[in-house]
Scaffold this motif. Structure first.
Motif, PDB file in Angstrom:
ATOM      1  N   ARG A 121      89.182  22.220  93.653  1.00  0.00           N
ATOM      2  CA  ARG A 121      90.181  22.300  94.879  1.00  0.00           C
ATOM      3  C   ARG A 121      89.355  23.017  96.057  1.00  0.00           C
ATOM      4  NH1 ARG A 121      95.710  25.151  94.547  1.00  0.00           N
ATOM      5  NH2 ARG A 121      96.299  23.241  93.080  1.00  0.00           N
ATOM      6  N   VAL A 122      89.322  22.119  97.022  1.00  0.00           N
ATOM      7  CA  VAL A 122      88.817  22.478  98.367  1.00  0.00           C
ATOM      8  C   VAL A 122      89.799  22.920  99.340  1.00  0.00           C
ATOM      9  CG1 VAL A 122      86.831  22.152 100.176  1.00  0.00           C
ATOM     10  CG2 VAL A 122      86.780  21.077  97.899  1.00  0.00           C
ATOM     11  N   THR A 123      89.855  24.190  99.801  1.00  0.00           N
ATOM     12  CA  THR A 123      90.829  24.730 100.871  1.00  0.00           C
ATOM     13  C   THR A 123      89.964  25.444 101.743  1.00  0.00           C
ATOM     14  OG1 THR A 123      92.491  24.429  98.987  1.00  0.00           O
ATOM     15  CG2 THR A 123      93.010  25.896 100.915  1.00  0.00           C
ATOM     16  N   SER A 124      90.095  25.045 102.951  1.00  0.00           N
ATOM     17  CA  SER A 124      89.249  25.945 103.978  1.00  0.00           C
ATOM     18  C   SER A 124      87.873  26.421 103.752  1.00  0.00           C
ATOM     19  CB  SER A 124      90.256  26.854 104.572  1.00  0.00           C
ATOM     20  OG  SER A 124      91.698  26.428 104.744  1.00  0.00           O
ATOM     21  N   GLY A 125      87.283  25.187 103.245  1.00  0.00           N
ATOM     22  CA  GLY A 125      85.954  25.525 102.816  1.00  0.00           C
ATOM     23  C   GLY A 125      85.508  26.530 101.505  1.00  0.00           C
ATOM     24  N   THR A 126      86.727  26.856 100.864  1.00  0.00           N
ATOM     25  CA  THR A 126      86.637  27.486  99.495  1.00  0.00           C
ATOM     26  C   THR A 126      86.834  26.410  98.377  1.00  0.00           C
ATOM     27  OG1 THR A 126      87.782  29.256 100.315  1.00  0.00           O
ATOM     28  CG2 THR A 126      87.587  29.030  97.955  1.00  0.00           C
ATOM     29  N   GLU A 148      79.533  25.302  97.920  1.00  0.00           N
ATOM     30  CA  GLU A 148      79.927  24.211  97.693  1.00  0.00           C
ATOM     31  C   GLU A 148      79.728  23.940  96.149  1.00  0.00           C
ATOM     32  OE1 GLU A 148      79.263  21.294 101.408  1.00  0.00           O
ATOM     33  OE2 GLU A 148      78.415  20.754  99.729  1.00  0.00           O
ATOM     34  N   ASN A 149      80.700  24.578  95.569  1.00  0.00           N
ATOM     35  CA  ASN A 149      80.600  25.037  94.066  1.00  0.00           C
ATOM     36  C   ASN A 149      80.555  24.105  92.949  1.00  0.00           C
ATOM     37  OD1 ASN A 149      80.598  27.110  92.588  1.00  0.00           O
ATOM     38  ND2 ASN A 149      82.568  27.944  92.762  1.00  0.00           N
ATOM     39  N   THR A 150      79.634  22.990  93.072  1.00  0.00           N
ATOM     40  CA  THR A 150      79.863  21.615  92.159  1.00  0.00           C
ATOM     41  C   THR A 150      79.345  22.035  91.057  1.00  0.00           C
ATOM     42  OG1 THR A 150      78.307  20.521  93.643  1.00  0.00           O
ATOM     43  CG2 THR A 150      80.347  20.051  94.145  1.00  0.00           C
ATOM     44  N   PHE A 207      88.712  35.358  93.245  1.00  0.00           N
ATOM     45  CA  PHE A 207      87.994  35.186  94.702  1.00  0.00           C
ATOM     46  C   PHE A 207      86.538  34.194  94.527  1.00  0.00           C
ATOM     47  CE2 PHE A 207      89.555  38.690  96.784  1.00  0.00           C
ATOM     48  CZ  PHE A 207      90.112  39.608  95.729  1.00  0.00           C
ATOM     49  N   GLN A 208      86.135  34.021  95.776  1.00  0.00           N
ATOM     50  CA  GLN A 208      84.667  33.455  95.755  1.00  0.00           C
ATOM     51  C   GLN A 208      84.241  34.255  97.070  1.00  0.00           C
ATOM     52  OE1 GLN A 208      84.419  29.412  97.514  1.00  0.00           O
ATOM     53  NE2 GLN A 208      82.028  29.147  96.600  1.00  0.00           N
ATOM     54  N   TYR A 209      83.018  34.506  96.802  1.00  0.00           N
ATOM     55  CA  TYR A 209      82.265  35.084  97.883  1.00  0.00           C
ATOM     56  C   TYR A 209      80.756  34.371  97.916  1.00  0.00           C
ATOM     57  CZ  TYR A 209      84.663  39.394  98.413  1.00  0.00           C
ATOM     58  OH  TYR A 209      85.570  40.381  98.804  1.00  0.00           O
ATOM     59  N   TYR A 210      80.431  34.143  99.212  1.00  0.00           N
ATOM     60  CA  TYR A 210      79.278  33.419  99.515  1.00  0.00           C
ATOM     61  C   TYR A 210      78.606  34.177 100.614  1.00  0.00           C
ATOM     62  CZ  TYR A 210      75.934  29.918 101.154  1.00  0.00           C
ATOM     63  OH  TYR A 210      74.954  29.065 101.897  1.00  0.00           O
ATOM     64  N   GLU A 211      77.300  34.337 100.329  1.00  0.00           N
ATOM     65  CA  GLU A 211      76.490  35.130 101.309  1.00  0.00           C
ATOM     66  C   GLU A 211      77.198  36.487 101.794  1.00  0.00           C
ATOM     67  OE1 GLU A 211      73.457  35.014 102.284  1.00  0.00           O
ATOM     68  OE2 GLU A 211      72.753  32.862 102.411  1.00  0.00           O
ATOM     69  N   LYS A 212      77.534  37.277 100.774  1.00  0.00           N
ATOM     70  CA  LYS A 212      78.292  38.277 100.955  1.00  0.00           C
ATOM     71  C   LYS A 212      79.721  38.096 101.761  1.00  0.00           C
ATOM     72  CE  LYS A 212      74.400  39.745 102.921  1.00  0.00           C
ATOM     73  NZ  LYS A 212      73.641  38.561 102.417  1.00  0.00           N
ATOM     74  N   GLU A 213      80.072  37.150 102.103  1.00  0.00           N
ATOM     75  CA  GLU A 213      81.678  37.062 102.746  1.00  0.00           C
ATOM     76  C   GLU A 213      82.502  36.415 101.698  1.00  0.00           C
ATOM     77  OE1 GLU A 213      79.876  36.604 107.341  1.00  0.00           O
ATOM     78  OE2 GLU A 213      81.305  35.361 106.387  1.00  0.00           O
ATOM     79  N   GLU A 214      83.766  36.991 101.944  1.00  0.00           N
ATOM     80  CA  GLU A 214      84.945  36.483 101.227  1.00  0.00           C
ATOM     81  C   GLU A 214      84.993  35.128 101.683  1.00  0.00           C
ATOM     82  OE1 GLU A 214      88.431  38.676 100.204  1.00  0.00           O
ATOM     83  OE2 GLU A 214      89.522  36.769 100.765  1.00  0.00           O
ATOM     84  N   ARG A 215      84.890  34.015 100.593  1.00  0.00           N
ATOM     85  CA  ARG A 215      85.422  32.521 101.234  1.00  0.00           C
ATOM     86  C   ARG A 215      86.705  31.892 100.634  1.00  0.00           C
ATOM     87  NH1 ARG A 215      80.827  30.096 103.437  1.00  0.00           N
ATOM     88  NH2 ARG A 215      82.532  28.432 104.128  1.00  0.00           N
ATOM     89  N   GLY A 216      87.421  32.729  99.894  1.00  0.00           N
ATOM     90  CA  GLY A 216      88.576  32.411  99.361  1.00  0.00           C
ATOM     91  C   GLY A 216      89.204  33.191  98.294  1.00  0.00           C
TER      92      GLY A 216
END
Lengths: 115, 113
Positions: free
Chosen positions: A95-100, B98-100, B47-56
């Motif tokens: 699920r892609v939401t606001s870039g997540t 882009e966590n594919t 959570f998701q973190y990317y380049e030290k920032e919270e992305r979700g």
């Protein structure tokens, strides 16, 4: 919103028999689909994935899955199972939401291979 | 090459305590995600973190927090532990946000008593 339904919580099958683990998804946007396997007391291992292209996807350990857009399904198959395939199998969609990009997992199907 | 490593592998805590779980991603991977897997269920995104920032962030209370360090390793912190926090906590790493293709660690089994 995207979600994943795994229709069978447990699937018993005899060794060397074929197996199909069912997965249906709901999505209104691009679909990225995955199957993961989890052995007891371990993390998740990627079996195969569908991002685009050919609808028949081949993975590791002899597993394959077919993406069926009209039936919104991504069923996992193996023509002949081994005792070592006994594990929990999870279907997932991104699920892609606001870039997540987050994985939405089904509740899992426990495959039990019987001797 | 080392895969995703998580520590500790098992942990027992008492209600009300705080816990820190650690994750080292695959070398070269810049994105780390955390998932909670309660017994008998599929993993749930935290959570998701990317380049030290919270992305979700998933649907978890503020007792859950995380951070990512300059070397891309990550910590998950949980405060004021509840019995319901007992679960397998999984860390996943991927090249970009882009966590594919996410690679999961073995997990940390947290038991709250």
């Amino acid at each position: 919103a995207q979600s994943v339904t795994q229709l069978d919580s447990q699937v018993p099958v005899f060794e060397e028999a074929p197996v199909e683990l069912r997965c249906n998804y709901s999505s209104s946007v691009s679909v990225y689909l995955f199957w993961y396997v989890q052995y007891p007391n371990q993390g998740l291992q990627l079996l195969l994935k569908y991002l685009s292209g050919s609808t028949l996807v081949k993975g590791i350990n002899g597993f394959e899955a077919e993406f069926n857009k009209s039936q919104t399904s991504f069923h996992l198959r193996k023509p002949s199972v081994h005792i070592s395939d006994t594990a929990e199998y999870f279907c997932a969609v991104i699920r892609v939401t606001s870039g997540t990009y987050k994985y939405i997992f089904g509740t899992g199907t426990r495959l039990k291979v019987l001797a | 090459d080392a895969g995703v490593t998580q520590s500790p592998t098992h942990l027992i805590k008492t209600r009300g305590q705080h816990v820190t779980l650690r994750c080292s991603p695959i070398s070269g991977h810049k994105s780390v995600s955390w998932y909670q897997q309660v017994l008998g269920q599929g993993p749930q995104f935290i959570f998701q973190y990317y380049e030290k920032e919270e992305r979700g962030r998933g649907n978890f209370p503020d007792r859950f927090s995380a951070r990512q360090f300059p070397n891309y390793s990550s910590e998950l912190n949980v405060n004021a532990l509840l019995l319901g926090d007992s679960a397998l906590y999984l860390c996943a790493s991927s090249l970009g946000h882009e966590n594919t293709e996410a690679f999961f660690g073995q997990g940390t089994r947290l038991t709250v008593v």
